[in-house]
Design a protein around this motif. Structure first.
Motif, PDB file in Angstrom:
ATOM      1  N   ALA A 193     -28.595  -5.842 -44.058  1.00 29.13           N
ATOM      2  CA  ALA A 193     -29.982  -5.700 -43.603  1.00 29.13           C
ATOM      3  C   ALA A 193     -30.180  -4.426 -42.781  1.00 29.13           C
ATOM      4  O   ALA A 193     -31.220  -3.767 -42.864  1.00 29.13           O
ATOM      5  CB  ALA A 193     -30.381  -6.927 -42.785  1.00 29.13           C
ATOM      6  N   ASN A 194     -29.169  -4.070 -41.981  1.00 30.35           N
ATOM      7  CA  ASN A 194     -29.272  -2.867 -41.163  1.00 30.35           C
ATOM      8  C   ASN A 194     -29.338  -1.620 -42.040  1.00 30.35           C
ATOM      9  O   ASN A 194     -30.143  -0.707 -41.797  1.00 30.35           O
ATOM     10  CB  ASN A 194     -28.077  -2.781 -40.216  1.00 30.35           C
ATOM     11  CG  ASN A 194     -28.101  -1.531 -39.355  1.00 30.35           C
ATOM     12  OD1 ASN A 194     -29.036  -1.312 -38.587  1.00 30.35           O
ATOM     13  ND2 ASN A 194     -27.072  -0.709 -39.481  1.00 30.35           N
ATOM     14  N   HIS A 218     -20.268   6.380 -39.176  1.00 31.52           N
ATOM     15  CA  HIS A 218     -19.989   5.644 -40.415  1.00 31.52           C
ATOM     16  C   HIS A 218     -21.283   5.324 -41.170  1.00 31.52           C
ATOM     17  O   HIS A 218     -21.362   5.518 -42.394  1.00 31.52           O
ATOM     18  CB  HIS A 218     -19.238   4.353 -40.105  1.00 31.52           C
ATOM     19  CG  HIS A 218     -19.031   3.484 -41.307  1.00 31.52           C
ATOM     20  ND1 HIS A 218     -18.094   3.769 -42.288  1.00 31.52           N
ATOM     21  CD2 HIS A 218     -19.662   2.332 -41.713  1.00 31.52           C
ATOM     22  CE1 HIS A 218     -18.143   2.845 -43.232  1.00 31.52           C
ATOM     23  NE2 HIS A 218     -19.077   1.967 -42.913  1.00 31.52           N
ATOM     24  N   THR A 219     -22.301   4.840 -40.450  1.00 30.56           N
ATOM     25  CA  THR A 219     -23.575   4.510 -41.088  1.00 30.56           C
ATOM     26  C   THR A 219     -24.239   5.756 -41.662  1.00 30.56           C
ATOM     27  O   THR A 219     -24.772   5.743 -42.772  1.00 30.56           O
ATOM     28  CB  THR A 219     -24.524   3.826 -40.083  1.00 30.56           C
ATOM     29  OG1 THR A 219     -23.908   2.630 -39.597  1.00 30.56           O
ATOM     30  CG2 THR A 219     -25.854   3.468 -40.733  1.00 30.56           C
ATOM     31  N   ALA A 220     -24.195   6.860 -40.900  1.00 36.07           N
ATOM     32  CA  ALA A 220     -24.799   8.103 -41.358  1.00 36.07           C
ATOM     33  C   ALA A 220     -24.117   8.617 -42.620  1.00 36.07           C
ATOM     34  O   ALA A 220     -24.779   9.055 -43.571  1.00 36.07           O
ATOM     35  CB  ALA A 220     -24.739   9.152 -40.258  1.00 36.07           C
ATOM     36  N   GLY A 225     -24.010   9.200 -48.599  1.00 34.33           N
ATOM     37  CA  GLY A 225     -23.417   8.853 -49.888  1.00 34.33           C
ATOM     38  C   GLY A 225     -24.430   8.224 -50.828  1.00 34.33           C
ATOM     39  O   GLY A 225     -24.471   8.554 -52.030  1.00 34.33           O
ATOM     40  N   LEU A 226     -25.273   7.335 -50.306  1.00 32.26           N
ATOM     41  CA  LEU A 226     -26.304   6.710 -51.138  1.00 32.26           C
ATOM     42  C   LEU A 226     -27.352   7.741 -51.583  1.00 32.26           C
ATOM     43  O   LEU A 226     -27.841   7.693 -52.720  1.00 32.26           O
ATOM     44  CB  LEU A 226     -26.976   5.569 -50.366  1.00 32.26           C
ATOM     45  CG  LEU A 226     -26.080   4.380 -50.008  1.00 32.26           C
ATOM     46  CD1 LEU A 226     -26.864   3.350 -49.194  1.00 32.26           C
ATOM     47  CD2 LEU A 226     -25.502   3.729 -51.260  1.00 32.26           C
ATOM     48  N   ALA A 227     -27.667   8.671 -50.694  1.00 29.35           N
ATOM     49  CA  ALA A 227     -28.612   9.734 -51.048  1.00 29.35           C
ATOM     50  C   ALA A 227     -28.043  10.615 -52.155  1.00 29.35           C
ATOM     51  O   ALA A 227     -28.768  11.036 -53.070  1.00 29.35           O
ATOM     52  CB  ALA A 227     -28.934  10.572 -49.811  1.00 29.35           C
TER      53      ALA A 227
END
Length: 248
Positions: A193-194, A218-220, A225-227
């Protein structure tokens, strides 16, 4: 005469390629969003003022002359150097990823006034922030620009069955999927969800808001990676600067 051979425009330098012994071919996006390829003659000579004013990602005021295949840089005045006079290797690599995506989304025969200001705004935020926020800003730039050109992801619910709690990201499908629908789609990435909230924020928030946000490395990196997956899928090309950035 049908018109003047020269014209003036503001532009951002997206790429440089060596030509002969002392020249450069510049790939630019001008203030109308049109891509321009122009020769900067003598730019690689020692002490050339033209070279300093046409560094990667610099914003310049140019006087150009129409050529047969490539335009010619007659004059260049520096407007802004968002990376500074001596950018670090990491900053150059990050800015190169922005420039690469901008180059892939602009064309010599088409204008798009949205591209110039958003590219300038993204580049202006890169130098003052840490690596995590640089990754975040590049990811945001990719999703914002691709959303504008027609590849906007759907994060509202599962795009296949309208489940309100999707848990997978799929560039191929066009957004978020629930676990059941994701089983039949290759290349899905699980997101919590985050992460889904961050994906929405990349499009909704301004670059200044993202630069001031609280995010862990890590989140960034995951968002970047998804971008990259999103851009590579929908632009249908390799993005080498982005690949290099992800491989740091």
């Amino acid at each position: 005469m049908a018109g003047s051979r020269t014209y003036r425009t503001k532009a951002i330098v997206l790429d440089k390629t060596k030509l002969k012994e002392t020249d450069l071919i510049l790939t630019l996006v001008d203030q109308t969003g049109r891509q321009i390829r122009a020769v900067a003659k003598g730019a690689r000579k020692p002490g050339s003022r033209l070279a300093a004013r046409c560094e990667l990602c610099c914003e310049v005021d140019l006087l150009l002359a129409h050529g047969r295949s490539l335009d010619i840089v007659s004059q260049a005045e520096l407007i802004a150097a968002p990376l500074g006079s001596q950018p670090t290797y990491e900053l150059l690599a990050t800015a190169s990823a922005v420039a690469e995506v901008a180059e892939r989304c602009t064309y010599e025969d088409a204008e798009d006034p949205f591209v110039y200001p958003i590219t300038r705004a993204a580049l202006a935020q890169l130098a003052p922030v840490d690596v995590a926020h640089q990754d975040l800003l590049v990811a945001a730039y990719i999703f914002k620009l691709l959303s504008h050109v027609g590849y906007r992801p759907d994060y509202s619910c599962c795009i296949a069955c309208d489940d309100e709690h999707p848990t997978y990201f799929s560039a191929q499908a066009g957004g978020l999927l629930c676990a059941s629908c994701a089983q039949g789609v290759p290349g899905c990435e699980r997101v919590d969800a985050n992460m889904a909230q961050w994906l929405e924020g990349l499009i909704a928030l301004r670059f200044t808001e993202l630069a001031a946000s609280n995010i862990d490395p890590h989140t960034a990196a995951r968002l970047l990676g998804l971008a990259h997956i999103w851009a590579a899928t929908h632009l249908d090309c390799r993005l080498r600067a982005l690949e290099f950035l992800l491989g740091r």
